[in-house]
Scaffold this motif. Structure first.
Motif, mmCIF file in Angstrom:
data_model
loop_
_atom_site.group_PDB
_atom_site.id
_atom_site.type_symbol
_atom_site.label_atom_id
_atom_site.label_comp_id
_atom_site.label_asym_id
_atom_site.label_seq_id
_atom_site.Cartn_x
_atom_site.Cartn_y
_atom_site.Cartn_z
ATOM 1 N N SER A 275 0.825 -1.214 0.000
ATOM 2 C CA SER A 275 0.000 0.000 0.000
ATOM 3 C C SER A 275 0.857 1.262 0.000
ATOM 4 O O SER A 275 0.513 2.238 -0.673
ATOM 5 C CB SER A 275 -0.974 0.006 1.172
ATOM 6 O OG SER A 275 -0.296 0.093 2.397
ATOM 7 N N MET B 221 2.036 1.741 -3.518
ATOM 8 C CA MET B 221 0.927 2.205 -4.363
ATOM 9 C C MET B 221 0.668 3.701 -4.140
ATOM 10 O O MET B 221 0.471 4.445 -5.098
ATOM 11 C CB MET B 221 -0.347 1.411 -4.061
ATOM 12 C CG MET B 221 -0.321 -0.029 -4.465
ATOM 13 S SD MET B 221 -0.340 -0.303 -6.241
ATOM 14 C CE MET B 221 -1.949 0.317 -6.677
ATOM 15 N N GLN C 161 -0.389 -6.510 -8.804
ATOM 16 C CA GLN C 161 0.762 -6.292 -9.682
ATOM 17 C C GLN C 161 1.929 -5.720 -8.888
ATOM 18 O O GLN C 161 3.078 -6.091 -9.103
ATOM 19 C CB GLN C 161 0.401 -5.364 -10.836
ATOM 20 C CG GLN C 161 1.549 -5.231 -11.819
ATOM 21 C CD GLN C 161 1.326 -4.135 -12.832
ATOM 22 O OE1 GLN C 161 0.688 -3.130 -12.525
ATOM 23 N NE2 GLN C 161 1.864 -4.332 -14.027
ATOM 24 N N ALA D 93 -4.226 6.064 -13.679
ATOM 25 C CA ALA D 93 -3.527 4.919 -13.081
ATOM 26 C C ALA D 93 -2.118 5.332 -12.680
ATOM 27 O O ALA D 93 -1.612 6.376 -13.102
ATOM 28 C CB ALA D 93 -3.476 3.762 -14.073
ATOM 29 N N TYR E 254 2.522 0.682 -11.078
ATOM 30 C CA TYR E 254 1.653 -0.454 -10.772
ATOM 31 C C TYR E 254 0.211 -0.115 -11.100
ATOM 32 O O TYR E 254 -0.263 0.965 -10.803
ATOM 33 C CB TYR E 254 1.735 -0.826 -9.290
ATOM 34 C CG TYR E 254 3.131 -0.849 -8.719
ATOM 35 C CD1 TYR E 254 4.033 -1.846 -9.079
ATOM 36 C CD2 TYR E 254 3.546 0.121 -7.813
ATOM 37 C CE1 TYR E 254 5.313 -1.874 -8.552
ATOM 38 C CE2 TYR E 254 4.824 0.095 -7.275
ATOM 39 C CZ TYR E 254 5.696 -0.901 -7.655
ATOM 40 O OH TYR E 254 6.963 -0.927 -7.133
ATOM 41 N N ARG E 255 -0.502 -1.080 -11.690
ATOM 42 C CA ARG E 255 -1.927 -0.879 -11.995
ATOM 43 C C ARG E 255 -2.814 -1.184 -10.794
ATOM 44 O O ARG E 255 -3.858 -0.557 -10.610
ATOM 45 C CB ARG E 255 -2.342 -1.776 -13.156
ATOM 46 C CG ARG E 255 -1.782 -1.359 -14.492
ATOM 47 C CD ARG E 255 -2.411 -2.166 -15.618
ATOM 48 N NE ARG E 255 -2.306 -3.607 -15.380
ATOM 49 C CZ ARG E 255 -1.393 -4.405 -15.928
ATOM 50 N NH1 ARG E 255 -0.507 -3.891 -16.755
ATOM 51 N NH2 ARG E 255 -1.375 -5.695 -15.664
ATOM 52 N N ASN E 256 -2.389 -2.170 -9.988
ATOM 53 C CA ASN E 256 -3.198 -2.582 -8.843
ATOM 54 C C ASN E 256 -2.282 -3.212 -7.793
ATOM 55 O O ASN E 256 -1.104 -3.466 -8.072
ATOM 56 C CB ASN E 256 -4.300 -3.552 -9.284
ATOM 57 C CG ASN E 256 -3.755 -4.745 -10.023
ATOM 58 O OD1 ASN E 256 -2.804 -5.395 -9.575
ATOM 59 N ND2 ASN E 256 -4.340 -5.049 -11.181
#
Length: 95
Positions: A26, A29, A49, A40, A44-46
């Motif tokens: 997290s 991200m 990933q 995005a 990283y997309r999600n």
């Protein structure tokens, strides 16, 4: 009281052991720059990933970066919470 203290230390350790990889992912991200479209992230997309790329490029134990800091933050909280909860429970049973 020592039993509650040791059980709380162990509980805090295992909470950190389980939660630290999610905290690392997290944090990565949140800290990535926005992508070209602005929607995005650039890296990283999600979270899945991010997890995969982190392990692939830095190894499994990279998910435990900052473990000591995490435990030093969460450990005392867990210890105090469980010790006080047991003392309050004992006090309530007495009255």
């Amino acid at each position: 009281a020592y039993t509650h203290f040791l059980a709380s230390m162990g509980t805090g350790f295992f909470v950190c052991l389980v939660m630290n990889p999610f905290d690392v992912v997290s944090t990565r991200m949140y800290n990535q720059k926005a992508g070209a479209a602005g929607h995005a992230g650039a890296l990283y997309r999600n979270p899945l990933q991010c997890f995969y790329k982190t392990v692939a490029s830095e190894g499994f134990f990279s998910l435990y970066k900052g473990f000591l800091a995490h435990y030093l933050r969460l450990g005392p909280h867990t210890i105090l919470m469980f010790v006080f909860a047991e003392q309050i429970k004992a006090l309530g049973a007495r009255y």
